[in-house]
Structure formats: C-alpha cells, structure tokens
Design an enzyme around this catalytic site. Structure first.
Site, mmCIF file in Angstrom:
data_model
loop_
_atom_site.group_PDB
_atom_site.id
_atom_site.type_symbol
_atom_site.label_atom_id
_atom_site.label_comp_id
_atom_site.label_asym_id
_atom_site.label_seq_id
_atom_site.Cartn_x
_atom_site.Cartn_y
_atom_site.Cartn_z
ATOM 1 N N ASP A 98 -4.351 4.231 -2.040
ATOM 2 C CA ASP A 98 -5.475 4.562 -1.146
ATOM 3 C C ASP A 98 -5.725 6.070 -1.327
ATOM 4 O OD1 ASP A 98 -5.792 2.369 0.807
ATOM 5 O OD2 ASP A 98 -3.936 3.015 1.309
ATOM 6 N N MET A 110 -11.690 5.817 -0.925
ATOM 7 C CA MET A 110 -12.284 6.287 0.582
ATOM 8 C C MET A 110 -12.796 7.425 0.252
ATOM 9 S SD MET A 110 -9.367 4.486 2.921
ATOM 10 C CE MET A 110 -8.371 4.138 1.606
ATOM 11 N N MET A 168 -8.153 9.214 -0.468
ATOM 12 C CA MET A 168 -8.931 9.804 0.766
ATOM 13 C C MET A 168 -9.461 11.079 0.485
ATOM 14 S SD MET A 168 -6.802 8.015 3.907
ATOM 15 C CE MET A 168 -6.271 6.552 3.930
ATOM 16 N N ASP A 227 -7.380 -5.370 4.293
ATOM 17 C CA ASP A 227 -6.753 -4.348 4.432
ATOM 18 C C ASP A 227 -6.563 -3.745 5.748
ATOM 19 O OD1 ASP A 227 -5.581 -1.909 3.904
ATOM 20 O OD2 ASP A 227 -7.185 -1.074 2.458
ATOM 21 N N MET A 229 -12.185 -4.497 5.348
ATOM 22 C CA MET A 229 -11.309 -3.839 5.929
ATOM 23 C C MET A 229 -10.859 -4.159 7.497
ATOM 24 S SD MET A 229 -10.422 -1.010 4.263
ATOM 25 C CE MET A 229 -9.539 -0.554 5.773
ATOM 26 N N SER A 276 0.874 -1.263 0.001
ATOM 27 C CA SER A 276 -0.115 0.094 0.075
ATOM 28 C C SER A 276 0.783 1.239 0.010
ATOM 29 C CB SER A 276 -0.866 0.102 1.168
ATOM 30 O OG SER A 276 -1.515 1.312 1.317
ATOM 31 N N HIS A 319 -8.287 2.066 -4.139
ATOM 32 C CA HIS A 319 -9.074 2.026 -2.942
ATOM 33 C C HIS A 319 -9.775 3.353 -2.719
ATOM 34 C CE1 HIS A 319 -9.680 0.926 1.611
ATOM 35 N NE2 HIS A 319 -10.739 1.300 1.040
ATOM 36 N N HIS A 325 -1.623 -1.184 -4.269
ATOM 37 C CA HIS A 325 -2.960 -0.842 -3.633
ATOM 38 C C HIS A 325 -2.583 0.743 -3.416
ATOM 39 C CE1 HIS A 325 -6.338 -1.238 -1.132
ATOM 40 N NE2 HIS A 325 -5.980 -0.299 -0.021
ATOM 41 N N PHE A 357 -6.057 5.701 7.850
ATOM 42 C CA PHE A 357 -4.490 5.846 8.347
ATOM 43 C C PHE A 357 -3.848 4.516 8.373
ATOM 44 C CE2 PHE A 357 -7.022 8.952 10.508
ATOM 45 C CZ PHE A 357 -6.266 10.239 10.264
HETATM 46 C C1 DX5 Z 1 -6.150 2.385 5.514
HETATM 47 C C2 DX5 Z 1 -5.794 1.934 4.274
HETATM 48 C C3 DX5 Z 1 -4.715 1.012 4.001
HETATM 49 C C4 DX5 Z 1 -3.567 1.267 4.654
HETATM 50 C C5 DX5 Z 1 -3.130 -0.037 5.448
HETATM 51 O O1 DX5 Z 1 -7.431 3.288 5.733
HETATM 52 O O2 DX5 Z 1 -6.927 1.580 3.674
HETATM 53 O O3 DX5 Z 1 -4.473 0.383 2.956
HETATM 54 O O4 DX5 Z 1 -2.464 1.600 3.940
HETATM 55 O O5 DX5 Z 1 -1.805 0.227 6.314
HETATM 56 P P1 DX5 Z 1 -1.347 -0.742 7.361
HETATM 57 O O6 DX5 Z 1 -0.947 -1.949 6.210
HETATM 58 O O7 DX5 Z 1 -0.010 -0.065 7.594
HETATM 59 O O8 DX5 Z 1 -2.238 -0.923 8.271
HETATM 60 ZN ZN ZN Z 2 -6.724 0.650 1.651
#
Ligand code: DX5
Ligand code: ZN
Length: 220
Positions: free
Chosen positions: A34, A67, A36, A174, A136, A7, A65, A32, A142
């Site tokens: 993210d 969010m 946000m 994840d 999740m 990620s 992903h 991956h 985070f």
């Molecule tokens: C969190 C993200 C994850 C994040 C996971 O909201 O969707 O993809 O990067 O990070 P770790 O593996 O550090 O929990």
């Molecule tokens: Zn993610």
C-alpha cells in the site's frame, strides 16, 4: 482457487524482510504493498525505495496499490522498483485510459481501484484495457477496519459486467477481509483477496495465511 495477497501495511516495519520471507514460506504468491501519500488518503507509508529493497529477497508477485494523487507521476519508479501489478484509483485519475496504458508501457499489469462509494459505471468502458479491478471493501487509508457488507453486491455486479462483456479481468478485494467473509467474497466473484491484519496482525502469520486460504476455498 483464490489468491491470498498479504498486505505489508500490517507487517512489523522493523522486520520487513523477515515478514516477507515468512508469508512466502507459508505459500503466499502475491504481496500487496500500500502506497499512501497523505493527500489522497490521510496516511503515509512506503515509497519505491522500500519496494526495490525487498525485491531481491522474494519471488512473490508485487501488487502495488497506489493511494496517491497524480499516480501517473510514480508509475515508472514503481515499475523500475520491481512491481508486477500497479493499481491506480479511479477517483485520482481524470485520464484513466491514458494512465492504464502508461502502466502497461512500463511493463506492468494495470488494475483500477474503486472506493466503496464509487459506482462501477466508470470502469464499464475500460474493461478492455485493464487486467484487474480492485474493489475497496473499506475506505482506504488504514488497516484493521470493518468490511462493508454492501460491497458484496458490488462485487457480484462487477462479476456480471465482466462476464457479460466476455472479458478476462480479475476482481480483487481489499479491506476487512478475514476468515469470516473470505468465502462470501469469493462466492460473489472475487479472485484475489488482500489481507493485512488477518495475516500480519496475527501472532502466527503462516497459520493465519493457511487458515484464510482454507476459508476462501470453502466457497466451492
Ligand atoms: C487500506 C489498504 C489495505 C489494508 C487492508 O487502505 O488498502 O490494503 O492493508 O488491511 P486490513 O486487511 O487490515 O483491512
Ligand atoms: Zn491496499
């Protein structure tokens, strides 16, 4: 064999291109990313510009992903930026069936993400339409949070639901994935393991990727 998807959230943002090249050289097939928006989750990350900027430098499958609130407004942009997979949150989609079709029409593979407190009920009627469900295993927003152990049962129940319906739907997990729980999530039924801090948070990203891959393969 499980897919390990590093990620980008935990990468060094000043060296994104090198970070991507490093995990790809270690054997990663998926990346991956993210996205946000500061509304659906209390954090901000990347937009489609970052995805399209990285696209020419890697052959990895881009797993986007979202969010964000109103994810339907961004699907076209991320598809054009080079996404292969797009996940939308069920909590952000009152018209989920429609959004899934929108993702497919844009040329991407659709996935639906569920927050830890969200029941599996909402995906029961869309298993025909999606290619992956993202469970999740932390509250989104985070990196570096602790894996929520109760999610193992949720993964098992989803795997059973998919099997009972005779579908070919991948299960992705994840949040808080590490060498300590990789085998357990695989045994529960996960096939795609997202890992941020367990890879990009380590000094030697390649060694960390390989160690996680080995840990996942202990599931048997
Ligand atoms: C969190 C993200 C994850 C994040 C996971 O909201 O969707 O993809 O990067 O990070 P770790 O593996 O550090 O929990
Ligand atoms: Zn993610």
């Amino acid at each position: 064999m499980a897919i390990i998807a590093p990620s980008l959230l935990a990468a060094d943002f000043g060296r994104l291109r090198e970070e991507v090249a490093c995990v790809e050289a270690a054997g990663a097939k998926w990346l991956h990313v993210d996205i946000m928006d500061g509304h659906f989750v209390p954090n901000l990350t990347f937009g489609p510009g970052v995805v399209s900027a990285l696209r020419p430098y890697t052959n990895m499958t881009f797993d986007i992903h979202l969010m964000v609130e109103r994810p339907e407004n961004f699907i076209k942009e991320f598809a054009e930026a080079g996404a292969e997979w797009i996940s939308v949150h069920i909590e952000a989609c009152p018209h989920l069936h429609k959004v899934i079709h929108q993702i497919r029409e844009a040329g991407c593979r659709p996935a639906v993400a569920l927050n830890p407190a969200t029941s599996l009920r909402g995906v029961e009627w869309i298993l025909d339409e999606v290619d992956m469900i993202l469970i999740m295993t932390v509250n989104p927003g985070f990196g570096g949070q602790r894996f929520i152990p109760a999610m193992l049962k949720k993964i098992e129940e989803l795997a059973k639901l998919i099997k009972d319906q005779g579908k070919e739907v991948l299960i992705e997990v994840d949040g808080g994935i590490s060498q300590d729980n990789a085998a357990a999530v695989c045994r529960a039924g996960a096939q795609v393991l997202v890992a941020g801090s367990a890879i990009f948070g380590q000094q030697d990203r390649a060694a960390a990727f390989k160690a996680l891959h080995r840990a996942a393969s202990q599931a048997g």
